[in-house]
Write a protein that holds these residues in place. Structure first.
Motif, PDB file in Angstrom:
ATOM      1  N   UNK A   1      13.520 -17.095  -0.385  1.00 55.99           N
ATOM      2  CA  UNK A   1      12.610 -16.572  -1.245  1.00 55.99           C
ATOM      3  C   UNK A   1      11.601 -15.828  -0.208  1.00 55.99           C
ATOM      4  N   UNK A   2      11.378 -16.241   0.853  1.00 58.09           N
ATOM      5  CA  UNK A   2      10.294 -15.691   1.634  1.00 58.09           C
ATOM      6  C   UNK A   2      11.032 -14.410   2.243  1.00 58.09           C
ATOM      7  N   UNK A   3      12.370 -14.535   2.862  1.00 58.31           N
ATOM      8  CA  UNK A   3      12.985 -13.491   3.158  1.00 58.31           C
ATOM      9  C   UNK A   3      13.255 -12.350   2.071  1.00 58.31           C
ATOM     10  N   UNK A   4      13.452 -12.808   0.780  1.00 57.90           N
ATOM     11  CA  UNK A   4      13.349 -11.862  -0.056  1.00 57.90           C
ATOM     12  C   UNK A   4      11.897 -10.983  -0.417  1.00 57.90           C
ATOM     13  N   UNK A   5      10.796 -11.734  -0.032  1.00 56.96           N
ATOM     14  CA  UNK A   5       9.515 -11.113  -0.002  1.00 56.96           C
ATOM     15  C   UNK A   5       9.650 -10.024   1.124  1.00 56.96           C
ATOM     16  N   UNK A   6      10.106 -10.229   2.121  1.00 57.03           N
ATOM     17  CA  UNK A   6       9.970  -9.563   3.131  1.00 57.03           C
ATOM     18  C   UNK A   6      10.882  -8.147   2.918  1.00 57.03           C
ATOM     19  N   UNK A   7      12.008  -8.413   2.344  1.00 58.08           N
ATOM     20  CA  UNK A   7      12.965  -7.248   1.838  1.00 58.08           C
ATOM     21  C   UNK A   7      12.174  -6.363   0.789  1.00 58.08           C
ATOM     22  N   UNK A   8      11.315  -7.071   0.111  1.00 58.23           N
ATOM     23  CA  UNK A   8      10.638  -6.318  -0.942  1.00 58.23           C
ATOM     24  C   UNK A   8       9.277  -5.501  -0.360  1.00 58.23           C
ATOM     25  N   UNK A   9       8.723  -6.134   0.619  1.00 53.34           N
ATOM     26  CA  UNK A   9       7.567  -5.471   1.113  1.00 53.34           C
ATOM     27  C   UNK A   9       8.006  -4.283   2.191  1.00 53.34           C
ATOM     28  N   UNK A  10       9.025  -4.555   2.776  1.00 57.88           N
ATOM     29  CA  UNK A  10       9.374  -3.266   3.651  1.00 57.88           C
ATOM     30  C   UNK A  10       9.462  -1.972   3.094  1.00 57.88           C
ATOM     31  N   UNK A  11      10.367  -1.830   2.137  1.00 60.11           N
ATOM     32  CA  UNK A  11      10.459  -0.530   1.353  1.00 60.11           C
ATOM     33  C   UNK A  11       9.184  -0.113   0.628  1.00 60.11           C
ATOM     34  N   UNK A  12       8.396  -1.046   0.243  1.00 56.81           N
ATOM     35  CA  UNK A  12       6.794  -0.687  -0.167  1.00 56.81           C
ATOM     36  C   UNK A  12       6.018  -0.029   0.729  1.00 56.81           C
ATOM     37  N   UNK A  13       6.292  -0.372   2.193  1.00 57.81           N
ATOM     38  CA  UNK A  13       5.567   0.291   3.114  1.00 57.81           C
ATOM     39  C   UNK A  13       6.064   1.849   3.200  1.00 57.81           C
ATOM     40  N   UNK A  14       7.392   1.857   3.232  1.00 55.85           N
ATOM     41  CA  UNK A  14       8.011   3.105   3.154  1.00 55.85           C
ATOM     42  C   UNK A  14       7.386   3.972   2.079  1.00 55.85           C
ATOM     43  N   UNK A  15       7.253   3.451   0.780  1.00 54.47           N
ATOM     44  CA  UNK A  15       6.657   4.097  -0.248  1.00 54.47           C
ATOM     45  C   UNK A  15       5.500   4.669  -0.293  1.00 54.47           C
ATOM     46  N   UNK A  16       4.560   3.724   0.263  1.00 54.82           N
ATOM     47  CA  UNK A  16       3.224   3.972   0.350  1.00 54.82           C
ATOM     48  C   UNK A  16       3.127   5.130   1.406  1.00 54.82           C
ATOM     49  N   UNK A  17       3.833   5.138   2.592  1.00 57.60           N
ATOM     50  CA  UNK A  17       3.744   6.133   3.463  1.00 57.60           C
ATOM     51  C   UNK A  17       4.257   7.459   2.840  1.00 57.60           C
ATOM     52  N   UNK A  18       5.363   7.405   2.089  1.00 56.46           N
ATOM     53  CA  UNK A  18       5.849   8.696   1.619  1.00 56.46           C
ATOM     54  C   UNK A  18       4.860   9.374   0.826  1.00 56.46           C
ATOM     55  N   UNK A  19       3.931   8.673   0.211  1.00 61.48           N
ATOM     56  CA  UNK A  19       3.151   9.123  -0.734  1.00 61.48           C
ATOM     57  C   UNK A  19       1.671   9.345  -0.299  1.00 61.48           C
ATOM     58  N   UNK A  20       1.562   9.329   1.192  1.00 58.67           N
ATOM     59  CA  UNK A  20       0.211   9.462   1.845  1.00 58.67           C
ATOM     60  C   UNK A  20      -0.694   8.538   1.671  1.00 58.67           C
ATOM     61  N   UNK A  21      -0.291   7.238   1.342  1.00 59.56           N
ATOM     62  CA  UNK A  21      -1.063   6.176   1.132  1.00 59.56           C
ATOM     63  C   UNK A  21      -1.143   5.218   2.149  1.00 59.56           C
ATOM     64  N   UNK A  22      -1.213   5.860   3.463  1.00 58.77           N
ATOM     65  CA  UNK A  22      -1.102   4.842   4.802  1.00 58.77           C
ATOM     66  C   UNK A  22      -2.136   3.698   4.864  1.00 58.77           C
ATOM     67  N   UNK A  23      -3.163   3.997   3.873  1.00 52.58           N
ATOM     68  CA  UNK A  23      -4.504   2.927   3.890  1.00 52.58           C
ATOM     69  C   UNK A  23      -4.106   1.791   3.151  1.00 52.58           C
ATOM     70  N   UNK A  24      -3.075   1.805   2.355  1.00 53.92           N
ATOM     71  CA  UNK A  24      -2.629   0.562   1.527  1.00 53.92           C
ATOM     72  C   UNK A  24      -1.373  -0.364   2.348  1.00 53.92           C
ATOM     73  N   UNK A  25      -0.682   0.281   3.370  1.00 54.61           N
ATOM     74  CA  UNK A  25      -0.017  -0.396   4.137  1.00 54.61           C
ATOM     75  C   UNK A  25      -0.278  -1.650   4.868  1.00 54.61           C
ATOM     76  N   UNK A  26      -1.505  -1.860   5.354  1.00 54.04           N
ATOM     77  CA  UNK A  26      -1.939  -3.275   5.863  1.00 54.04           C
ATOM     78  C   UNK A  26      -1.838  -4.227   5.183  1.00 54.04           C
TER      79      UNK A  26
END
Length: 72
Positions: free
Chosen positions: A21-46
């Protein structure tokens, strides 16, 4: 009459599922960072990085540092 301690037992999660489950959370958050960066929302990635660090800590802790033994 039944013993209250027997009727109010907490459910026990299989120990290996905690790590998955913990590794699944990591697998979910990694693309979320890419998504935020692609939308110019770098402030949300921390926040996503924090979630990844916490999930990796849980996975490491339950796998190596303090594993829970399965029931016999």
């Amino acid at each position: 009459m039944t013993d209250p301690a027997q009727t109010l037992r907490t459910p026990r999660i299989r120990p290996d599922v905690t790590v998955l489950a913990a590794l699944g959370c990591v697998a979910l958050q990694a693309p979320a960072i890419v998504f935020h960066l692609s939308r110019g929302e770098a402030a949300d990635t921390p926040v996503n990085v924090l979630f990844i660090v916490l999930a990796l800590f849980v996975a490491w802790g339950r796998h190596s540092k303090a594993p829970i033994a399965p029931r016999a």
